[in-house]
Design an enzyme around this catalytic site. Structure first.
Site, PDB file in Angstrom:
ATOM      1  N   GLU A   1      29.293 -15.795  40.219  1.00 56.27           N
ATOM      2  CA  GLU A   1      30.534 -16.060  39.344  1.00 56.27           C
ATOM      3  C   GLU A   1      31.802 -15.727  40.831  1.00 56.27           C
ATOM      4  O   GLU A   1      30.534 -14.972  41.499  1.00 56.27           O
ATOM      5  CB  GLU A   1      31.808 -15.363  38.374  1.00 56.27           C
ATOM      6  CG  GLU A   1      31.088 -15.646  36.832  1.00 56.27           C
ATOM      7  CD  GLU A   1      31.190 -14.200  35.889  1.00 56.27           C
ATOM      8  OE1 GLU A   1      30.850 -14.764  34.690  1.00 56.27           O
ATOM      9  OE2 GLU A   1      31.376 -12.900  36.729  1.00 56.27           O
TER      10      GLU A   1
ATOM     11  N   THR B   1      36.912 -19.031  32.390  1.00 58.79           N
ATOM     12  CA  THR B   1      36.048 -18.951  31.283  1.00 58.79           C
ATOM     13  C   THR B   1      36.919 -17.858  30.167  1.00 58.79           C
ATOM     14  O   THR B   1      38.426 -17.970  30.821  1.00 58.79           O
ATOM     15  CB  THR B   1      34.866 -18.046  30.924  1.00 58.79           C
ATOM     16  OG1 THR B   1      35.121 -16.810  32.017  1.00 58.79           O
ATOM     17  CG2 THR B   1      34.113 -18.833  32.000  1.00 58.79           C
TER      18      THR B   1
ATOM     19  N   ASP C   1      21.359 -12.678  28.523  1.00 61.50           N
ATOM     20  CA  ASP C   1      19.819 -12.934  29.650  1.00 61.50           C
ATOM     21  C   ASP C   1      18.974 -12.789  28.527  1.00 61.50           C
ATOM     22  O   ASP C   1      18.722 -11.372  28.323  1.00 61.50           O
ATOM     23  CB  ASP C   1      19.866 -12.283  30.635  1.00 61.50           C
ATOM     24  CG  ASP C   1      21.018 -12.668  31.883  1.00 61.50           C
ATOM     25  OD1 ASP C   1      21.983 -14.286  32.031  1.00 61.50           O
ATOM     26  OD2 ASP C   1      20.944 -12.187  32.592  1.00 61.50           O
TER      27      ASP C   1
ATOM     28  N   ARG D   1      26.207 -22.108  24.095  1.00 59.31           N
ATOM     29  CA  ARG D   1      25.230 -22.581  24.757  1.00 59.31           C
ATOM     30  C   ARG D   1      24.337 -23.308  23.812  1.00 59.31           C
ATOM     31  O   ARG D   1      24.687 -23.040  22.439  1.00 59.31           O
ATOM     32  CB  ARG D   1      24.701 -22.173  26.104  1.00 59.31           C
ATOM     33  CG  ARG D   1      23.558 -21.192  25.277  1.00 59.31           C
ATOM     34  CD  ARG D   1      22.684 -20.235  26.590  1.00 59.31           C
ATOM     35  NE  ARG D   1      23.087 -20.015  27.595  1.00 59.31           N
ATOM     36  CZ  ARG D   1      23.162 -20.125  28.940  1.00 59.31           C
ATOM     37  NH1 ARG D   1      23.107 -20.833  29.294  1.00 59.31           N
ATOM     38  NH2 ARG D   1      23.654 -19.236  29.067  1.00 59.31           N
TER      39      ARG D   1
ATOM     40  N   HIS E   1      40.401  -8.852  32.442  1.00 60.66           N
ATOM     41  CA  HIS E   1      41.514  -8.806  31.220  1.00 60.66           C
ATOM     42  C   HIS E   1      41.744  -7.251  30.718  1.00 60.66           C
ATOM     43  O   HIS E   1      42.981  -7.610  29.648  1.00 60.66           O
ATOM     44  CB  HIS E   1      41.409 -10.416  30.324  1.00 60.66           C
ATOM     45  CG  HIS E   1      40.003 -10.406  29.120  1.00 60.66           C
ATOM     46  ND1 HIS E   1      40.577 -10.813  28.065  1.00 60.66           N
ATOM     47  CD2 HIS E   1      38.901  -9.208  29.209  1.00 60.66           C
ATOM     48  CE1 HIS E   1      39.215 -10.182  27.414  1.00 60.66           C
ATOM     49  NE2 HIS E   1      38.923  -9.990  28.180  1.00 60.66           N
TER      50      HIS E   1
ATOM     51  N   ASP F   1      21.452 -24.279  34.951  1.00 57.79           N
ATOM     52  CA  ASP F   1      20.939 -23.492  36.362  1.00 57.79           C
ATOM     53  C   ASP F   1      20.000 -24.177  37.117  1.00 57.79           C
ATOM     54  O   ASP F   1      18.549 -24.021  35.898  1.00 57.79           O
ATOM     55  CB  ASP F   1      21.176 -22.002  35.284  1.00 57.79           C
ATOM     56  CG  ASP F   1      22.539 -21.542  34.532  1.00 57.79           C
ATOM     57  OD1 ASP F   1      23.035 -20.978  36.673  1.00 57.79           O
ATOM     58  OD2 ASP F   1      22.346 -21.590  34.115  1.00 57.79           O
TER      59      ASP F   1
ATOM     60  N   ALA G   1      33.957 -18.153  26.492  1.00 59.01           N
ATOM     61  CA  ALA G   1      32.709 -16.838  27.612  1.00 59.01           C
ATOM     62  C   ALA G   1      31.579 -16.186  26.142  1.00 59.01           C
ATOM     63  O   ALA G   1      30.333 -15.309  26.345  1.00 59.01           O
ATOM     64  CB  ALA G   1      34.403 -15.617  27.697  1.00 59.01           C
ATOM     65  N   LEU G   2      31.863 -16.459  24.842  1.00 55.51           N
ATOM     66  CA  LEU G   2      31.468 -16.062  23.503  1.00 55.51           C
ATOM     67  C   LEU G   2      30.873 -16.473  23.436  1.00 55.51           C
ATOM     68  O   LEU G   2      31.353 -17.825  22.824  1.00 55.51           O
ATOM     69  CB  LEU G   2      31.986 -14.455  23.037  1.00 55.51           C
ATOM     70  CG  LEU G   2      32.027 -13.255  24.170  1.00 55.51           C
ATOM     71  CD1 LEU G   2      34.094 -12.708  23.582  1.00 55.51           C
ATOM     72  CD2 LEU G   2      31.063 -12.193  25.112  1.00 55.51           C
TER      73      LEU G   2
ATOM     74  N   GLU H   1      35.818 -22.854  30.103  1.00 54.24           N
ATOM     75  CA  GLU H   1      34.214 -22.327  29.675  1.00 54.24           C
ATOM     76  C   GLU H   1      34.711 -21.664  28.417  1.00 54.24           C
ATOM     77  O   GLU H   1      35.465 -20.806  28.262  1.00 54.24           O
ATOM     78  CB  GLU H   1      32.972 -22.156  30.495  1.00 54.24           C
ATOM     79  CG  GLU H   1      32.517 -22.895  31.243  1.00 54.24           C
ATOM     80  CD  GLU H   1      31.803 -22.100  31.802  1.00 54.24           C
ATOM     81  OE1 GLU H   1      30.988 -21.454  31.252  1.00 54.24           O
ATOM     82  OE2 GLU H   1      31.201 -22.623  33.201  1.00 54.24           O
TER      83      GLU H   1
END
Length: 506
Positions: free
Chosen positions: A291, A402, A206, A479, A360, A158, A445-446, A443
């Site tokens: 997003e 994602t 975060d 990540r 979802h 980022d 998501a978790l 990607e």
């Protein structure tokens, strides 16, 4: 909280100028989306600036999905998320580590000889510290060398607006990112770079705090309507409202001009990394969490899964757009937001507006309330993603979505009342993209470290039963962290990389 998100990816086959993608309608409403510009054959020579897009629709949808020009590209996207309590794929240590039986191994698909899907790994959010300096460069070099050894194609990072233009308008400090990019290039890895025009901090995962630029927050003190606002008058300073995309409220510039100037500066500063092919993709953040969506489910405002969230159209700029859109359609009564849509933690059946059910979660209800609140008009009688895919096709972009690792059965077991169907949503979006003849990337998501989670990703990346042999164009892993670098987890990840590449598993 799992995030299902769209990202726009422009495939660049020749040098281009800064361009504007219009149509929006997070993650589909007017403004900031993540626009990814992917380069082919090392020929990219520019970054694209996104402009807002209107997703169309009727009644409320026309407003919710309306796109004021913006970046992650004012095109439409929606974030569909799960609460942090949802079961995640985690690293199990010692005797607790989940073992896979011989029978399960025999049932695994053989991906040798299948399509090569490139994989990128997201760098830690704090790879640059809050003073815009590269943190722990020696450890980073070691981790990058390890990723290269297991054939990872590149990394994603980022570029935070709050770090680069944090002190004064049009005063850009790219020094930390230049050092980072040089370290990545030394490791012979490629770069996905995200133009992140939102704050870092306050969301699940975060671990650093990077607010919007100081001068933007100062403007917000006297004009809070530059931020998304809910029905209670609470403003969310995570990102700018799409309502100010075309209003000169930012020291004489519109939001779109601010984003454009920032990306132009980036393109000029890092020209050599485009020329030598190190930078292969640019993503443009378009809203909350980067997003393309309304910030309809902020935990700091009291939202809890599986609440439907709230509409975020109460700043004066979006209310004016709503009024104009309603009058243009000949229905001035639509100019007032509904007063019976519940609150952040409401269930669809508890509201008058969404009652026939329930992003979802609530996907299996008629109204798809969580999606509507986030900006997606996808009720049971309308494919809300086909129009988005068609819009992206006009601009030769790739859709990035994602939550490909999530299993519906897990949510049915943990939160049966949520009526969530992440697998159904993923399949709907995949087919919307492929039917529009555009590529789709994804990607997780978790956090994901185990073979079961990787197998689910592969199942969506290369669908076995798809008659046309369609597959993802790329995958980005969330990540890089110490847990991933643990021996067993790294072994599983390396195996996943081989299968994603379609090579023989060692």
């Amino acid at each position: 909280m799992a995030m299902a998100a769209f990202q726009l990816q422009l495939q660049l086959h020749h040098p281009i100028k800064l361009v504007s993608v219009c149509e929006r309608g997070s993650k589909m409403a007017q403004s900031s989306l993540r626009l990814s510009i992917r380069t082919d054959h090392n020929t990219v020579s520019a970054v694209a600036a996104a402009a807002g897009v209107g997703a169309g629709g009727s009644g409320w949808s026309g407003v919710l999905l309306q796109a004021a020009p913006r970046t992650r590209s004012a095109a439409a996207a929606a974030a569909i998320s799960l609460d942090s309590h949802v079961e995640t794929s985690t690293a199990h240590q010692g005797s607790e580590r989940m073992a896979q039986s011989d029978e399960e191994l025999q049932l695994e698909r053989d991906f040798e000889g299948t399509a090569y899907i490139p994989i990128y790994v997201m760098l830690p959010l704090g790879v640059l510290d809050e003073q815009n300096r590269l943190a722990d460069v020696d450890r980073l070099r070691d981790d990058l060398r390890t990723l290269k050894k297991i054939d990872v194609d590149g990394v994603m990072v980022d570029c935070w607006w709050g770090l680069v233009e944090g002190n004064a308008p049009q005063h850009y400090d790219w020094s930390g990112y230049r050092q980072l990019f040089e370290v990545v290039r030394e490791a012979s890895l490629k770069l996905q770079v995200v133009m992140s025009f939102h704050q870092c901090g306050g969301n699940v995962g975060d671990d650093v705090n990077i607010p919007l630029p100081r001068w933007v927050l100062e403007i917000g003190e006297s004009n809070p309507d530059i931020f998304f606002t809910d029905q209670h008058g609470s403003c969310n300073p995570e990102c700018l409202s799409w309502g100010v995309d075309k209003f000169r409220v930012l020291k004489g510039r519109t939001a779109l001009e601010v984003y454009f100037d920032y990306m132009r500066s980036f393109r000029q500063e890092f020209d050599e990394f485009f020329v030598d092919g190190t930078i292969t993709e640019i993503e443009v953040g378009l809203g909350a969490c980067g997003e393309l969506r309304y910030p309809s489910y902020p935990e700091l405002q009291g939202w809890k899964y599986p609440g439907i969230g709230e509409f975020q159209c109460y700043d004066k700029y979006l209310l004016n757009e709503l009024r104009s859109a309603a009058e243009a359609r000949g229905h001035p009564i639509w100019a007032k937001p509904p007063d019976n849509a519940g609150s952040y933690k409401s269930m669809p059946q508890d509201t008058g507006f969404f009652r026939d059910g329930g992003i979802h979660w609530w996907y299996k209800t008629a109204s798809h309330a969580a999606e509507l609140a986030a900006g997606f008009y996808n009720p049971c009688n309308r494919d809300g993603y086909a129009a988005i895919a068609a819009m992206l096709a006009k601009h030769k972009t790739t859709l990035n979505f994602t939550c490909v690792e999530l299993r519906t059965v897990s949510h049915e077991e943990k939160f049966p009342e949520a009526l969530a169907d992440p697998e159904g949503l993923v399949w709907q979006v995949l087919n919307a993209a492929w039917d529009a003849d555009i590529s789709i990337a994804s990607e997780n998501a978790l956090p994901c470290y185990d073979r079961s989670g990787f197998n689910k990703i592969l199942e969506n990346a290369k669908p076995q039963k798809d008659p046309d042999g369609r597959h993802l164009s790329a995958f980005t892993y969330l990540r890089l962290n110490p847990t991933l670098m643990e021996a067993q987890n790294l072994h599983e990840f390396a195996r996943f990389v081989q299968r994603l590449h379609g090579t023989k598993v060692e």
